[in-house]
Structures are given as structure tokens and as C-alpha cells.
Design a protein around this motif. Structure first.
Motif, PDB file in Angstrom:
ATOM      1  N   ASP A 166      29.971  66.158  70.480  1.00  0.00           N
ATOM      2  CA  ASP A 166      29.400  65.979  70.069  1.00  0.00           C
ATOM      3  C   ASP A 166      28.749  64.268  69.070  1.00  0.00           C
ATOM      4  O   ASP A 166      29.425  63.804  70.125  1.00  0.00           O
ATOM      5  CB  ASP A 166      29.017  66.837  68.456  1.00  0.00           C
ATOM      6  CG  ASP A 166      30.422  66.620  67.125  1.00  0.00           C
ATOM      7  OD1 ASP A 166      30.803  65.306  67.861  1.00  0.00           O
ATOM      8  OD2 ASP A 166      30.366  66.665  66.603  1.00  0.00           O
ATOM      9  N   LYS A 167      27.836  63.884  69.237  1.00  0.00           N
ATOM     10  CA  LYS A 167      27.865  62.673  68.810  1.00  0.00           C
ATOM     11  C   LYS A 167      29.157  62.007  67.613  1.00  0.00           C
ATOM     12  O   LYS A 167      29.258  60.494  68.553  1.00  0.00           O
ATOM     13  CB  LYS A 167      26.213  62.679  67.695  1.00  0.00           C
ATOM     14  CG  LYS A 167      25.159  62.953  68.495  1.00  0.00           C
ATOM     15  CD  LYS A 167      24.097  62.987  67.673  1.00  0.00           C
ATOM     16  CE  LYS A 167      22.471  63.353  69.094  1.00  0.00           C
ATOM     17  NZ  LYS A 167      21.896  63.062  67.903  1.00  0.00           N
ATOM     18  N   GLU A 168      29.744  62.549  66.787  1.00  0.00           N
ATOM     19  CA  GLU A 168      30.718  62.119  65.777  1.00  0.00           C
ATOM     20  C   GLU A 168      31.976  62.068  66.816  1.00  0.00           C
ATOM     21  O   GLU A 168      33.158  61.601  66.593  1.00  0.00           O
ATOM     22  CB  GLU A 168      30.844  62.912  65.246  1.00  0.00           C
ATOM     23  CG  GLU A 168      29.688  62.744  64.163  1.00  0.00           C
ATOM     24  CD  GLU A 168      29.823  63.576  62.725  1.00  0.00           C
ATOM     25  OE1 GLU A 168      30.371  64.185  62.089  1.00  0.00           O
ATOM     26  OE2 GLU A 168      29.077  62.656  61.659  1.00  0.00           O
ATOM     27  N   GLY A 169      31.939  62.512  67.932  1.00  0.00           N
ATOM     28  CA  GLY A 169      32.822  62.584  69.083  1.00  0.00           C
ATOM     29  C   GLY A 169      34.074  63.539  69.079  1.00  0.00           C
ATOM     30  O   GLY A 169      34.990  64.073  69.313  1.00  0.00           O
ATOM     31  N   LYS A 170      33.214  64.379  67.756  1.00  0.00           N
ATOM     32  CA  LYS A 170      34.416  65.751  67.710  1.00  0.00           C
ATOM     33  C   LYS A 170      33.841  67.008  69.273  1.00  0.00           C
ATOM     34  O   LYS A 170      32.761  66.882  69.222  1.00  0.00           O
ATOM     35  CB  LYS A 170      34.349  66.271  66.072  1.00  0.00           C
ATOM     36  CG  LYS A 170      34.523  65.731  65.305  1.00  0.00           C
ATOM     37  CD  LYS A 170      33.951  66.370  64.279  1.00  0.00           C
ATOM     38  CE  LYS A 170      34.080  65.454  63.009  1.00  0.00           C
ATOM     39  NZ  LYS A 170      33.960  65.852  61.675  1.00  0.00           N
ATOM     40  N   PRO A 171      35.445  68.029  69.914  1.00  0.00           N
ATOM     41  CA  PRO A 171      35.202  69.124  70.433  1.00  0.00           C
ATOM     42  C   PRO A 171      33.701  69.666  69.598  1.00  0.00           C
ATOM     43  O   PRO A 171      33.772  70.776  68.879  1.00  0.00           O
ATOM     44  CB  PRO A 171      36.334  69.325  70.493  1.00  0.00           C
ATOM     45  CG  PRO A 171      37.286  69.198  69.578  1.00  0.00           C
ATOM     46  CD  PRO A 171      36.597  67.836  68.553  1.00  0.00           C
ATOM     47  N   GLU A 172      33.238  70.274  70.454  1.00  0.00           N
ATOM     48  CA  GLU A 172      31.808  70.921  70.339  1.00  0.00           C
ATOM     49  C   GLU A 172      32.024  72.462  71.143  1.00  0.00           C
ATOM     50  O   GLU A 172      31.084  73.192  71.083  1.00  0.00           O
ATOM     51  CB  GLU A 172      30.903  71.072  69.936  1.00  0.00           C
ATOM     52  CG  GLU A 172      29.887  70.648  71.139  1.00  0.00           C
ATOM     53  CD  GLU A 172      28.559  69.621  71.010  1.00  0.00           C
ATOM     54  OE1 GLU A 172      28.397  69.856  69.822  1.00  0.00           O
ATOM     55  OE2 GLU A 172      27.883  69.725  71.628  1.00  0.00           O
ATOM     56  N   GLY A 173      32.631  72.255  72.648  1.00  0.00           N
ATOM     57  CA  GLY A 173      32.661  73.578  73.227  1.00  0.00           C
ATOM     58  C   GLY A 173      33.656  72.501  75.027  1.00  0.00           C
ATOM     59  O   GLY A 173      34.069  71.534  74.516  1.00  0.00           O
TER      60      GLY A 173
END
Length: 537
Positions: A166-173
Motif C-alpha cells: 500500500d502507500k505506506e509500504g505495508k504488504p496488502e496482497g
């Protein structure tokens, strides 16, 4: 993203399969007007469709469901054995059960016939969508074949994936880039259902059911540190043992095995140990409990004696209810058959009338369709009326030889069907109902002639046999399939296109009413012999 297939601008070759000639002609005409790219071929039977496929290239098959010999779903199953052509069921007999069965064997779409002309545009769009989807899938498959050999022999499941952040660099898929054959076998997910798709699309519910999977894969793809873990994968309802590593930043490989059986075995062992403990405790049965059990047995015995005393009355009531249910079932089946058989010509009449109003240049052709289908409807109604009438025998002394000759010689017979007739002696004084026996012979001879569309030999004989007369009608036609033999004399059963299934039913009823018997012998693709035995007095 897959580019548009250049073939999409070319002609789309459609094979239309329908045993209703008028409906097939109307459908062809309207589809060609709805989409000028369509080139439509016609097949009046499933057998014609299969022959056409062996000789010609087809992009899509549109088939009716209810047809004699083989329905649309069975035809699709035969086609899918050797070809990947899109297949659309197009039927007026729509139901959830039929649709479910159709999609289960690989039908690509299911469209219900409607009496209005506007629905042909809907059908045309569904045909084009199925064809263009098939073309795109074929292009995609050719590009993935070069990678398949690398992973096809692995016993463990293999998935090569790219992480999505995501935009914050966290894995979302993540997106599936490649999977092997074992992936399909272990998960039940097909390669074409996952390649190029987000995991949330391929496996809905993963974010809610197992968010730790995405977190773990994201950690591996970001840090490069491999991890091994076990978990119950809720969307697929199975236990997995997974090893993950990262070949490069942002990507990961998951190698896994289905350990559900191992987990079940562990659970069963635990439950078994617990059950053994409880069973040992339960074995301590007191004398009081045994006495109570004996009292329960005696109570049940007394109750059974009461049931036996009332058994005969209840059995009589049950037999009466069964008789009424059988009558209702017969009425229901006759109604369903009449409704189905008449719907085809009536829908064709309605659509032809609408087209005659809309397009004056087609009025003569449409009036011909209306006339033909009206005549066909009247013939169906007359066949049902004659076939369901009560059989009453009025015997007279007749010359059976003359009666047989009259039926055979007045029956229309193609030039490629030869006749062999043998009539014995002492047939001039036989006591039968001439009208009923004439209809019996007419049905049997007509069936034999129709069973030889490519020509053959018709043999008719009559002879004395003790106190009986025996009439035989034989042909060298298509014969009867094994699975159809037990139904041949049942009402409403037919294997002929346009038949109502009352001819042989009437034959049996008329012969039985004379105190006689009718039987047959048949071999598929070799021919059939019907034998009628009648008492002479």
C-alpha cells in the motif's frame, strides 16, 4: 494486460444445434442481423453437430437442451472431450438444476429462450463474449507453456509471486506469476484461475480468514529471510506446511504441502484415546440399569403387537394412496410432454408473426412457417388424443392376409427400402378387431420404415401357430440401444424427433386387450423384429 486478439475483427463461426427447424431458422436470421460478423451453420441433431465439427472449424456452439437421443449437456460433454470450443446452452426449459448440471460439465454460458425478438441481441453479445474470451485464453496459454516443464515434476506445490504494497509500504496482497501442476492438485485451484490475478481475486476471503499469510510473505519478500510454518488455510479448508523464500526484492516463492490428512490423523488419535477412557468408565452398568433396559424391550414388543393388529387396514389405505399418486404422476407427465412439445411450434408461430409485422419482405416466408407449425401442433394434439383413448375390442371374423397386405401396400415406402412379405395359410377366418389390429400393424410397419433412413429391407410375415396367429415385422435399421429397451412400450417415451411416445404404448394396450402378447428383439445398428401373437378366436 492482454492485447486485443486480431481475430476478434474476423468472422465468428457459430454452429446452431436445434431439433426445431422453425426455431433454428428464426434464431439464425436474428443472430445474423444482430451481429454481421457471425457466420452460422445449422445442425438439426447432436449427431449432425458432431459430424460437422469433424469436418469444419467452429468458434462457438449454441445448442438447445431437450433433443432426442442426446440432450445439450450430453452433447457438450462429448465436444469437450476433444475440443475447447465455447459452448452455450440455449433453451426454453430453464431451471436451476439444469443450469447447475450444465456448468458442472463445462458449459460456458446458459441463455433462456424468450418469445420476444429483443433477446436475440443479448444472445449475440453472449456469443461474442464467449468467443473473445476463448481467443484471449488461448494466447495466454501459449505464452505460459515454456515455463511448465520446469515445475511439472515437483511433488510439492510451487507458487512464484510478486508482493503488492500500500502507500505506506505495508504488504496488502500479492499476484500469482507462476504455479506448477502440484499446486493445482493440492489446492484444487486451476492454473488459469490464479495466474496474473491478485490473491484476493483467486482466493476470496484470504484477508479475513488468514491475514498472517500475507504478513509472512511480505516479511520474506522484504527481508530476504526464509520462513517455514504450518497453518489451517481457511478459504480452502485445509492444513498446509509452507516454506517461503525470496529470490529478489519484492518477490517470493512458496513451496507447500497439504498436511490435512496428517492433522486429521492426529485429531482422530486424540479423540480415540478420549473415547476409550470414557468407554471404560461406561462399562460399569448396574443391575438396576439392566432391568430398566429389559422393561423398555417389553414395552416396545407390546407396541409392535398393536401396530401389527392395525397393519392390514393401513396397508389397504397405503395401496389406495399409491394408486392415486400413480394416476397424478401420469397426468403430470402427459401435461409436461404436451406443454414441451407444443411450446416449440407455438413460440415459432409467435416469433414469425412478429417478424412478418416488422419486415414486410419476409411475410411470405413467415406465413409458411406459421402454417407448418400450426399443422404440426394439430398433429401432436390428434396423436395424444388417439394414444390416450381407452382400448375397446369389437371382434369380427376377418381375412388377416388381406388386412396385412392392405397396411403394407398402402404405407409410403422410400425406393431404397425393399419389401419381403410372406403370408401363410389358414388366415382367412381370424377373430380380431380389424380397426385396432390395422393401427397396430400401421405403427409397427411405419416404425420399421422410419428406422431405415439410409435404406434397407422390410420383412413382414403372418402364420398360424397352433391356436394362435403370429405376425412379425422386421427391419435392418438403426435398432434400439440397450438402455432404451426397458422403456420402449412406456407411454410418452420416444427416441424419434417430433414423436410423442404413444405409438408402441398403443400397440401393447391393443394386443393385451385381445388377450395376446407383443415382444421384440433388437441389436443396435443391425435391426429390430417385433412379434405379435394373437388368439384366433
Amino acid at each position: 494486460m492482454i492485447e486485443d486478439d486480431p481475430l476478434a475483427e474476423n468472422s465468428i463461426r457459430v454452429l446452431l444445434v436445434d431439433d426445431e427447424p422453425s426455431q433454428m431458422e428464426l434464431t439464425k436470421l436474428n443472430l445474423e442481423q444482430a451481429d454481421p460478423a457471425f457466420t452460422i451453420a445449422l445442425a438439426p441433431t447432436p449427431a449432425d453437430a458432431l459430424k460437422h465439427l469433424s469436418d469444419q472449424t467452429i468458434d462457438c456452439i449454441v445448442s438447445d437442451f431437450v433433443m432426442p437421443g442426446m440432450n445439450g449437456i450430453q452433447l457438450c460433454a462429448e465436444v469437450k472431450k476433444t475440443k475447447t470450443i465455447p459452448f452455450i446452452i440455449y433453451t426454453a426449459r430453464g431451471s436451476e438444476e439444469v443450469a447447475s448440471a450444465a456448468f458442472a460439465i463445462g458449459v460456458d454460458d446458459y441463455v433462456k429462450k424468450e418469445p420476444n425478438l429483443a433477446h436475440y441481441k443479448v444472445l449475440a453479445r453472449r456469443i461474442r463474449h464467449a468467443v473473445e474470451k476463448s481467443w484471449a485464453e488461448n494466447r495466454f496459454k501459449s505464452s505460459e507453456d515454456k515455463y511448465h516443464i520446469l515445475f511439472s515434476n515437483m511433488l510439492d506445490g510451487f507458487a512464484y509471486c510478486k508482493m503488492i504494497y500500500d502507500k505506506e509500504g505495508k504488504p496488502e496482497g500479492f499476484i500469482y506469476l507462476e504455479v506448477n501442476d502440484a499446486f493445482e492438485k493440492l489446492t484444487g485451484l486451476k492454473r488459469e484461475e490464479v495466474i496474473g490475478k491478485k490473491v484476493s481475486e483467486a482466493i476470496p476471503g484470504i484477508r479475513k480468514g488468514n491475514p498472517e499469510v500475507i504478513e509472512t510473505y511480505g516479511r520474506v519478500a522484504s527481508t530476504g529471510h526464509p520462513e517455514t510454518f504450518e497453518l489451517f488455510f481457511k478459504p480452502l479448508r485445509m492444513w498446509l506446511s509452507i516454506s517461503a523464500y525470496s529470490p529478489k526484492d519484492g518477490y517470493f516463492v512458496a513451496i507447500f504441502d497439504n498436511i490435512t490428512q496428517r492433522k486429521k490423523a492426529e485429531s482422530v488419535m486424540s479423540a480415540t484415546n478420549k473415547e476409550l477412557t470414557e468407554t471404560n468408565a461406561g462399562l460399569q452398568v448396574s443391575n438396576i440399569e439392566l432391568a430398566m433396559a429389559r422393561e423398555d424391550v417389553q414395552e416396545h414388543a407390546n407396541r409392535l403387537e398393536g401396530l401389527v393388529a392395525n397393519g392390514e387396514a393401513k396397508l389397504h389405505d397405503s395401496e389406495e394412496r399409491l394408486r392415486r399418486l400413480e394416476q397424478m404422476d401420469t397426468i403430470s407427465r402427459i401435461g409436461a410432454t404436451v406443454a414441451h412439445d407444443l411450446r416449440g411450434p407455438l413460440v415459432a408461430i409467435s416469433q414469425a408473426a412478429e417478424m412478418a409485422k416488422a419486415k414486410q419482405e419476409l411475410s411470405d416466408k413467415m406465413l409458411g412457417l406459421i402454417s407448418n407449425n400450426a399443422e404440426r401442433s394439430l398433429q401432436m394434439i390428434e396423436a395424444f388424443r388417439e394414444g390416450t383413448r381407452e382400448v375397446r375390442v369389437v371382434k369380427k371374423k376377418v381375412d388377416l392376409s388381406s388386412l396385412v397386405k392392405e397396411v403394407v401396400e398402402t404405407m409410403p415406402r422410400p425406393g431404397n427400402v425393399t419389401l419381403d412379405m410372406h403370408l401363410g395359410k389358414r388366415l382367412s377366418d381370424v377373430s380380431v378387431d380389424p380397426d385396432l389390429i390395422r393401427r397396430v400393424l400401421d405403427n409397427l410397419v411405419r416404425n420399421s420404415v422410419e428406422a431405415m433412413p439410409d435404406g434397407g429391407r422390410l420383412a413382414v410375415s403372418a402364420r398360424r401357430d397352433g391356436e394362435d396367429v403370429v405376425v412379425e415385422v422386421s427391419d435392418t435399421g438403426i435398432g434400439v440401444k440397450e438402455e432404451d429397451k426397458k422403456h420402449l412400450f412406456e407411454p410418452l417415451f420416444t427416441t424419434k424427433r417430433g414423436g410423442v411416445g404413444l405409438g408402441l404404448y398403443f400397440v401393447r394396450m391393443a394386443v393385451d386387450a385381445h388377450g395376446g402378447a407383443v415382444s421384440f428383439e433388437s441389436k443396435f445398428d443391425e435391426g429390430t423384429t417385433f412379434t405379435v401373437r394373437l388368439p384366433t378366436s
